[in-house]
Motif scaffolding. Structure first.
Motif, mmCIF file in Angstrom:
data_model
loop_
_atom_site.group_PDB
_atom_site.id
_atom_site.type_symbol
_atom_site.label_atom_id
_atom_site.label_comp_id
_atom_site.label_asym_id
_atom_site.label_seq_id
_atom_site.Cartn_x
_atom_site.Cartn_y
_atom_site.Cartn_z
ATOM 1 N N ASP A 107 15.426 -20.539 -9.583
ATOM 2 C CA ASP A 107 14.485 -19.748 -8.752
ATOM 3 C C ASP A 107 14.016 -18.513 -9.775
ATOM 4 O O ASP A 107 14.568 -17.782 -9.940
ATOM 5 N N PRO A 108 12.502 -18.708 -9.987
ATOM 6 C CA PRO A 108 11.850 -17.627 -10.829
ATOM 7 C C PRO A 108 11.944 -16.436 -10.078
ATOM 8 O O PRO A 108 11.379 -15.463 -10.776
ATOM 9 N N SER A 109 12.010 -16.083 -8.975
ATOM 10 C CA SER A 109 11.726 -14.902 -8.294
ATOM 11 C C SER A 109 12.522 -13.904 -8.729
ATOM 12 O O SER A 109 13.785 -14.087 -8.853
ATOM 13 N N ALA A 110 11.863 -12.862 -9.093
ATOM 14 C CA ALA A 110 12.513 -11.474 -9.729
ATOM 15 C C ALA A 110 12.931 -10.280 -8.818
ATOM 16 O O ALA A 110 11.839 -10.203 -7.943
ATOM 17 N N LYS A 111 13.599 -9.436 -9.262
ATOM 18 C CA LYS A 111 13.722 -8.317 -8.585
ATOM 19 C C LYS A 111 13.713 -7.062 -9.534
ATOM 20 O O LYS A 111 13.730 -7.440 -10.765
ATOM 21 N N VAL A 112 13.579 -5.984 -9.008
ATOM 22 C CA VAL A 112 13.370 -4.723 -10.076
ATOM 23 C C VAL A 112 14.880 -4.547 -10.665
ATOM 24 O O VAL A 112 15.742 -4.306 -9.673
ATOM 25 N N LEU A 113 14.989 -4.406 -11.521
ATOM 26 C CA LEU A 113 16.633 -4.256 -12.194
ATOM 27 C C LEU A 113 16.673 -2.556 -12.338
ATOM 28 O O LEU A 113 17.825 -2.134 -11.930
ATOM 29 N N PHE A 114 15.972 -2.333 -12.987
ATOM 30 C CA PHE A 114 15.987 -0.573 -13.138
ATOM 31 C C PHE A 114 14.923 -0.032 -13.882
ATOM 32 O O PHE A 114 13.759 -0.926 -14.359
ATOM 33 N N GLN A 115 14.495 1.341 -13.783
ATOM 34 C CA GLN A 115 13.356 1.984 -14.531
ATOM 35 C C GLN A 115 14.007 3.208 -15.365
ATOM 36 O O GLN A 115 15.003 3.625 -14.796
ATOM 37 N N VAL A 116 13.643 3.304 -16.311
ATOM 38 C CA VAL A 116 14.218 4.462 -17.321
ATOM 39 C C VAL A 116 13.226 5.538 -17.189
ATOM 40 O O VAL A 116 12.092 5.533 -17.783
ATOM 41 N N PRO A 117 13.431 6.770 -16.619
ATOM 42 C CA PRO A 117 12.769 7.907 -16.405
ATOM 43 C C PRO A 117 12.639 8.602 -17.768
ATOM 44 O O PRO A 117 13.377 8.714 -18.521
ATOM 45 N N ALA A 118 11.087 9.174 -17.946
ATOM 46 C CA ALA A 118 10.948 9.658 -19.127
ATOM 47 C C ALA A 118 11.584 11.084 -19.101
ATOM 48 O O ALA A 118 11.402 11.771 -17.994
ATOM 49 N N PRO A 119 11.889 11.721 -20.104
ATOM 50 C CA PRO A 119 12.371 13.183 -20.371
ATOM 51 C C PRO A 119 11.020 13.919 -20.163
ATOM 52 O O PRO A 119 9.872 13.582 -20.211
ATOM 53 N N GLU A 120 11.230 15.374 -19.742
ATOM 54 C CA GLU A 120 10.225 16.299 -19.416
ATOM 55 C C GLU A 120 9.407 16.531 -20.794
ATOM 56 O O GLU A 120 9.881 16.642 -22.010
ATOM 57 N N VAL A 121 7.966 16.430 -20.688
ATOM 58 C CA VAL A 121 7.073 16.660 -21.764
ATOM 59 C C VAL A 121 6.216 18.093 -21.516
ATOM 60 O O VAL A 121 5.750 18.315 -20.279
ATOM 61 N N LYS A 122 5.914 18.950 -22.591
ATOM 62 C CA LYS A 122 5.379 20.234 -22.302
ATOM 63 C C LYS A 122 4.257 19.822 -22.191
ATOM 64 O O LYS A 122 3.486 18.736 -22.647
ATOM 65 N N ASP A 123 3.203 21.037 -21.666
ATOM 66 C CA ASP A 123 1.775 20.486 -21.548
ATOM 67 C C ASP A 123 0.862 20.506 -22.899
ATOM 68 O O ASP A 123 1.629 20.926 -23.870
ATOM 69 N N ASP A 124 0.172 19.570 -22.843
ATOM 70 C CA ASP A 124 -0.608 19.411 -24.152
ATOM 71 C C ASP A 124 -0.049 18.639 -25.336
ATOM 72 O O ASP A 124 -0.257 18.805 -26.368
ATOM 73 N N GLN A 125 1.342 18.166 -24.884
ATOM 74 C CA GLN A 125 1.992 17.486 -25.955
ATOM 75 C C GLN A 125 2.230 15.876 -25.463
ATOM 76 O O GLN A 125 2.090 15.477 -24.556
ATOM 77 N N ILE A 126 2.266 15.179 -26.724
ATOM 78 C CA ILE A 126 2.396 13.697 -26.565
ATOM 79 C C ILE A 126 3.755 13.401 -27.545
ATOM 80 O O ILE A 126 3.721 13.553 -28.619
ATOM 81 N N ASP A 127 4.894 12.875 -26.665
ATOM 82 C CA ASP A 127 6.042 12.567 -27.461
ATOM 83 C C ASP A 127 6.090 11.006 -27.814
ATOM 84 O O ASP A 127 5.725 10.302 -26.754
ATOM 85 N N SER A 128 6.909 10.790 -28.551
ATOM 86 C CA SER A 128 6.947 9.445 -29.070
ATOM 87 C C SER A 128 8.221 8.737 -28.623
ATOM 88 O O SER A 128 9.366 9.382 -29.088
ATOM 89 N N VAL A 129 8.131 7.568 -28.156
ATOM 90 C CA VAL A 129 9.469 7.013 -27.644
ATOM 91 C C VAL A 129 9.382 5.471 -28.185
ATOM 92 O O VAL A 129 9.796 4.508 -27.395
ATOM 93 N N VAL A 130 8.769 5.334 -29.417
ATOM 94 C CA VAL A 130 8.543 3.669 -29.766
ATOM 95 C C VAL A 130 9.719 3.122 -30.277
ATOM 96 O O VAL A 130 10.608 3.898 -30.935
ATOM 97 N N GLY A 131 9.803 1.614 -29.828
ATOM 98 C CA GLY A 131 10.936 1.060 -30.115
ATOM 99 C C GLY A 131 11.833 0.672 -28.890
ATOM 100 O O GLY A 131 12.180 1.381 -28.088
ATOM 101 N N SER A 132 12.120 -0.709 -28.705
ATOM 102 C CA SER A 132 13.006 -1.304 -27.791
ATOM 103 C C SER A 132 13.418 -2.434 -28.231
ATOM 104 O O SER A 132 12.949 -3.425 -28.915
ATOM 105 N N TRP A 133 14.698 -2.812 -27.851
ATOM 106 C CA TRP A 133 15.403 -4.092 -28.373
ATOM 107 C C TRP A 133 16.119 -4.548 -27.325
ATOM 108 O O TRP A 133 16.863 -3.937 -26.412
ATOM 109 N N LEU A 134 16.420 -5.990 -27.244
ATOM 110 C CA LEU A 134 17.098 -6.694 -25.953
ATOM 111 C C LEU A 134 17.882 -7.702 -26.493
ATOM 112 O O LEU A 134 17.371 -8.736 -27.329
ATOM 113 N N THR A 135 19.150 -7.706 -26.365
ATOM 114 C CA THR A 135 20.213 -8.613 -26.647
ATOM 115 C C THR A 135 20.679 -8.982 -25.284
ATOM 116 O O THR A 135 20.396 -8.746 -24.075
#
Length: 606
Positions: free
Chosen positions: A197-225
């Protein structure tokens, strides 16, 4: 293998971007679910500052070019020179087959936020000043109802899939590994098995840390085993249980991540490049000088190394793994390599007449190299021995070409953008044989195809893959045959003849489809959904073109809007074993207090 850096170029925006603001969709995201055990932890305030190390813009495009001289083709090839128009955020794409503006994925426009680029020199902080206009694009905020609370997901990231044994980030078109290959195989050889059955459910979501005004933070990179989904946070990498989202480990880093390997070795090792120090409240940042290898299953740091050039620490923008070698490049400092387990330096940036711009790994290690003075460089593609860095063969590109973007390392397939602005994909693709001789050049007609290759990056092409001795690329959306609006297809070109093969993988009316990796002889593709059918991961038999649904998310407007807000074609898109994860590479402050931002979203089959 490298040369001294040229004078600092003008500012250049990094890759990526955020979608335009949108109102949250009505309703919830699928059926209500109990929150995952373990939780995600409270948002963290990241240290502020700039992102990344300096990267030169491509020099002015030279005149059109003909055949590469290293290995002229047997018959004349068409000349280059299809001009391309850069996409405008928020403007719909043209009709099928006509040049024009690039259509934003799934109707969510994107905009690249420029950053102030530091001049050549040592690590040290760089401040944005009042003369730098930082355009922070809107963050898509889509309400997700999970359990009893309201959660959110939003926009973009860098595409990613599988390489080597396990899945990792930044791999739309890469080769390498046992199930992601460019070898001449045909359908039915994939490792991914269709679920009952290919039907999927939401497993989870990762909330982002707080970011200050006028800033952009980098969270590049993800890996799955099989046992861990690892995602970069601000100044850290966190390992999660891929089924529940509970935190399994946290690896602190010296600063924010600048790049993550798309590969995970057979021993479960990945690598990241990070800034040399944490950002401070003034917005200063350090160059991307730190290279770290770690175990994905445990989060154990194996080593952190730097490389030296002209008495200072070299800065890097890309990292890749081939065999037992971690290779880093990008920017203008050249390249370096380390042994994956020990961190032993295999080669360092060199003061020479040529510079390794960057590397592409996986089954083979390919270098893109430039020689000559700034503004008049020539480029070449090399196959390297990953243990020593010795050159096995060199393919030289004619003068006037200011970029080369590796799509596959085995076979070696790379593209160039012959347009005046190298901001779209590869307008011309070169297929080389095992000896580095040209097999064929494929010209992708301007305005007809929809893929992307990162500006100033060697190994960052998205939605274009190599397998079965073919190049698979999606067309731009165009009018369908029914009443359901636009559609598109994936078509293929022979890497031996350069001609289209007649293969056509249809999205169906009202849908869009793009390939994101090979699974043996099968093409794995992402197909967006509708209110009736959720977005899908499909496996396409490379011979019969039969489509098999591997995963289907819940249907409905809210689900489609939430996933589109992640911009799948630009996300770190990982799929294996019936689990799909989308991750971002940049995060910013939400537009309102009741909005939240998430760095990852996961689905799993029942």
């Amino acid at each position: 293998m490298t040369q001294p850096p040229p004078p600092p170029p003008p500012n250049q925006p990094p890759q990526g971007g955020f979608g335009a603001p949108q109102d949250p969709p009505p309703g919830g995201f699928g059926a209500p679910q109990d929150p995952p055990p373990g939780g995600f932890g409270a948002p963290q305030s990241p240290p502020p500052g700039g992102f990344g190390s300096p990267t030169p813009p491509p020099p002015a495009q030279g005149p059109g070019y003909g055949y590469p001289q290293a290995a002229p083709p047997a018959s004349p090839q068409p000349s280059y020179g299809y001009p391309q128009t850069p996409p405008l955020a928020g403007q719909p794409g043209p009709g099928y087959g006509y040049p024009g503006q690039q259509q934003p994925p799934y109707g969510y426009p994107q905009q690249q936020p420029p950053y102030a680029q530091p001049p050549e020199g040592g690590g040290g902080g760089r401040k944005f000043n009042s003369s730098v206009v930082i355009i922070v694009a809107a963050v898509v905020a889509v309400a997700l109802i999970v359990g009893g609370g309201v959660w959110y997901a939003n926009s973009s990231g860098a595409d990613g899939t599988d390489d080597s044994k396990n899945n990792s980030s930044d791999t739309t078109g890469g080769t390498g590994g046992k199930d992601d290959t460019g070898d001449d195989t045909s359908g039915g050889t994939g490792l991914e098995k269709a679920p009952a059955d290919p039907s999927a459910k939401v497993l989870f979501q990762v909330p982002a840390p707080e970011v200050k005004d006028d800033q952009i933070d980098s969270v590049v990179g993800s890996w799955l085993t099989d046992s861990v989904y690892a995602k970069s946070g601000v100044n850290e990498v966190v390992g999660y249980d891929p089924d529940t989202g509970s935190e399994k480990w946290t690896l602190p880093l010296s600063g924010q991540t600048c790049a993550g390997s798309r590969e995970v070795t057979e021993d479960g090792i990945a690598a990241v490049v990070t800034e040399g120090a944490k950002r401070n409240s003034e917005g200063d940042h350090e160059d991307c000088t730190q290279v770290t290898a770690f175990e994905v299953s445990t989060g154990k740091k194996l080593w952190t190394k730097t490389a030296a050039i002209s008495g200072r620490k070299a800065a890097f923008e890309e990292v890749t793994i081939s065999g037992t070698t971690v290779a880093v490049g990008g920017g203008y400092d050249g390249g370096a390599a380390f042994e994956v387990k020990s961190g032993k330096a295999l080669w360092q940036p060199k003061v020479d007449t040529c510079t390794d711009v960057g590397y592409a790994g996986g089954e083979q290690l390919v270098a893109v190299r430039k020689c000559g003075d700034y503004g008049s460089e020539t480029y070449e593609v090399q196959l390297l021995d990953p243990k020593s860095g010795s050159v096995k063969w060199t393919y030289k590109l004619p003068s006037g070409i200011d970029n080369a973007k590796v799509i596959s390392t085995k076979p070696v397939v790379f593209g160039v953008d012959s347009a005046d602005i190298t901001a779209s994909g590869a307008s011309d693709v070169f297929s080389l044989d095992d000896n580095g001789k040209l097999r064929v050049k494929i010209t992708l007609e301007d305005g007809k195809y929809d893929h992307d290759c990162g500006v100033g990056e060697v190994y960052a092409c998205k939605a274009i893959v190599v397998g079965n001795d073919k190049l698979y690329v999606p067309t731009r959306q165009h009018d369908g045959t029914g009443e359901y609006g636009l559609t598109n297809e994936i078509i293929s070109f022979s890497l031996a003849t350069g001609k289209t093969t007649g293969d056509k993988i249809d999205a169906g009316d009202g849908n869009e489809i793009f390939p994101f990796r090979m699974d043996g002889g099968n093409v794995l593709a992402y197909k967006d959904g509708s209110t009736d059918v959720g977005p899908q991961v499909i496996s396409v038999d490379g011979e019969s073109l039969k489509q098999t649904t591997m995963l289907e998310t819940p249907a409905g407007d809210s689900v489609l809007s939430a996933i589109s807000g992640m911009v799948p074609k630009s996300s770190e898109l990982l799929f294996t074993g019936g689990r799909l994860f989308m991750g971002k590479d940049l995060i910013s402050k939400p537009y309102s207090a009741d909005e939240k931002e998430y760095t990852a979203l996961g689905f799993g089959t029942q």
